[in-house]
Design an enzyme around this catalytic site. Structure first.
Site, PDB file in Angstrom:
ATOM      1  N   ARG A 164      80.501  15.440 -24.951  1.00  0.00           N
ATOM      2  CA  ARG A 164      81.575  14.471 -24.794  1.00  0.00           C
ATOM      3  C   ARG A 164      82.568  14.537 -25.962  1.00  0.00           C
ATOM      4  O   ARG A 164      83.777  14.353 -25.786  1.00  0.00           O
ATOM      5  CB  ARG A 164      80.967  13.064 -24.692  1.00  0.00           C
ATOM      6  CG  ARG A 164      81.978  12.010 -24.342  1.00  0.00           C
ATOM      7  CD  ARG A 164      81.299  10.711 -23.958  1.00  0.00           C
ATOM      8  NE  ARG A 164      82.287   9.716 -23.554  1.00  0.00           N
ATOM      9  CZ  ARG A 164      82.352   8.488 -24.065  1.00  0.00           C
ATOM     10  NH1 ARG A 164      81.490   8.117 -24.980  1.00  0.00           N
ATOM     11  NH2 ARG A 164      83.281   7.657 -23.653  1.00  0.00           N
ATOM     12  N   HIS A 195      79.158  15.114 -16.651  1.00  0.00           N
ATOM     13  CA  HIS A 195      78.362  13.900 -16.477  1.00  0.00           C
ATOM     14  C   HIS A 195      76.979  14.190 -15.889  1.00  0.00           C
ATOM     15  O   HIS A 195      76.281  13.279 -15.477  1.00  0.00           O
ATOM     16  CB  HIS A 195      79.130  12.872 -15.628  1.00  0.00           C
ATOM     17  CG  HIS A 195      80.266  12.243 -16.372  1.00  0.00           C
ATOM     18  ND1 HIS A 195      81.204  11.433 -15.779  1.00  0.00           N
ATOM     19  CD2 HIS A 195      80.620  12.313 -17.688  1.00  0.00           C
ATOM     20  CE1 HIS A 195      82.084  11.026 -16.694  1.00  0.00           C
ATOM     21  NE2 HIS A 195      81.760  11.553 -17.855  1.00  0.00           N
TER      22      HIS A 195
END
Ligand code: HEM
Ligand SMILES: *[C@@H]1O[C@H](CO)[C@@H](O)[C@H](O)[C@H]1NC(C)=O
Ligand SMILES: *[C@@H]1O[C@H](CO)[C@@H](O)[C@H](O)[C@H]1NC(C)=O
Ligand SMILES: *[C@@H]1O[C@H](CO)[C@@H](O)[C@H](O)[C@H]1NC(C)=O
Length: 325
Positions: free
Chosen positions: A66, A195
């Protein structure tokens, strides 16, 4: 004949040279072999650091993946996300969506080792890019050659994190956000596959499970059973800041489970779930849910594009990732 060719080349050479010079002024050319001579052990030092940190803290891989996304989306991949705030400047790190982007210490640790092995050579931005590749491959995902040669920026502003896509965005807004960085619809759907790793706090999906709209208390695009599970995990709004839910059902494995979950209404964010509700993106979700190999191949291609966002030669190789030189 030979003379003719020779004269043609002497004529063309300055033009080719000019074109090459001009294009490298606007955009830096990244190179898979950038540190081959100056710091051949760079990637091993980074991989070892990331591996031991991940062993100690299983949250590290998702956080580093991320981090790369956030770094590249704000001012390009220039490690602006790693700069500390100063008395006169609030840095990106301290902007609102930083909640789960901890683990900066892993990059700082790798940097400290690299400064001993090959001083002032490997940029912090390249360390993030290499570490992001490492966490994907070590979690079961694909491996690829990271292109290197990024420079570290000198500016980091908390206010600019507002330009990161929010989990409430719809497909049109997501497409627009990625297009601003030169990334297409396919890149957007593919990179959302990031994700497949990690966890989210309740605050990022809270609005979907209580008081969603006048007609629906729960977002109707959510699988009912899944929605109840989420309400269990997040019993009251904003009381427990460590509560939340994993982003897919195999959150420590890099696989195509994320896409399979989307097709049964188990996407955690509106932004995830919206990908199946729009004809521009649904077919890509369906293809990736069926074919993990293709997802991996496309993920590599899109990560290379993400790693090129806003890359320029204007910058420095920081000595300490937290402060400008
Ligand atoms: C498409 C737009 C995107 C949106 C709206 C979005 C939003 C979010 C949000 C809200 C969280 C949870 C934060 C929290 O509550 O702790 C999250 C987590 C995460 N995101 Fe994204 N994201 C997007 C794209 C991406 C991309 C492109 C990647 C990487 C390729 C990525 C990787 C991750 C990872 C790995 C986590 C888990 C972090 C952890 O476990 O600490 N995201 N994202
Ligand atoms: C995240 O930002 C908040 C302010 O918005 C700050 O108080 C907090 O220390 C930051 N967290 C990290 C890990 O940087
Ligand atoms: C997406 O959201 C924007 C802003 O709220 C809205 O104008 C637009 O109509 C929405 N698009 C779709 C496809 O839902
Ligand atoms: C908060 O949530 C975490 C993670 O789900 C859980 O382990 C902890 O027991 C919760 N704390 C309280 C006070 O509910």
């Amino acid at each position: 004949m030979a003379l003719l060719q020779h004269s043609k080349w002497t004529f063309l050479f300055p033009i080719i040279f000019l074109i090459v010079t001009l294009s490298s002024m606007s955009q830096a050319e990244l190179d898979a072999h950038y540190y081959d001579k100056t710091c051949p052990q760079a990637e091993k030092i980074i991989s070892d650091t990331v591996a031991s940190a991940s062993k100690f803290d299983p949250k590290v891989p998702a956080r580093i993946l991320r981090m790369f996304f956030h770094d590249c989306f704000i001012r390009g991949c220039d490690a602006s996300i790693l700069l500390d705030s100063t008395p006169t400047n609030q840095a990106e790190k301290d902007g609102p969506p930083n909640l789960s982007v901890h683990s900066f210490y892993v990059i700082d640790e790798a940097k400290a080792k690299l400064e001993k092995a090959c001083p002032h050579t490997v940029s912090c931005a390249d360390i993030i890019a290499i570490a992001a590749r490492d966490v994907v491959s070590s979690s079961g995902g694909p491996h690829w050659n990271v292109l290197k040669g990024r420079k570290d920026g000198r500016v980091s502003k908390a206010s600019e994190t507002a330009n990161l896509p929010a989990p409430t965005l719809n497909v049109s807004q997501l497409i627009q956000s990625f297009a601003k960085r030169g990334l297409g619809v396919k890149d957007m759907v593919t990179l959302s596959g990031g994700h497949t790793l990690g966890f989210s706090h309740c605050s990022s999906f809270q609005s979907r499970i209580r008081g969603f709209s006048v007609l629906h208390n729960i977002d109707p695009s959510l699988n009912t059973e899944f929605a109840l599970d989420l309400r269990n995990k997040c019993p009251k709004p904003n009381t427990n800041f460590s509560a939340g839910h994993f982003l897919d059902s195999t959150a420590s494995v890099f696989d195509n489970d994320y896409y399979k979950q989307l097709l049964v209404g188990k996407g955690l964010f509106s932004s995830d779930q919206s990908l199946v509700g729009d004809q521009r993106t649904r077919w890509i979700v369906e293809v990736f849910a069926k074919d993990q190999g293709l997802f991996f191949k496309e993920f590599v291609a899109s990560m290379l594009k993400l790693g090129n966002v806003g890359v320029s030669q204007n910058g420095e190789v920081r000595l300490n990732c937290k402060v400008v030189n």
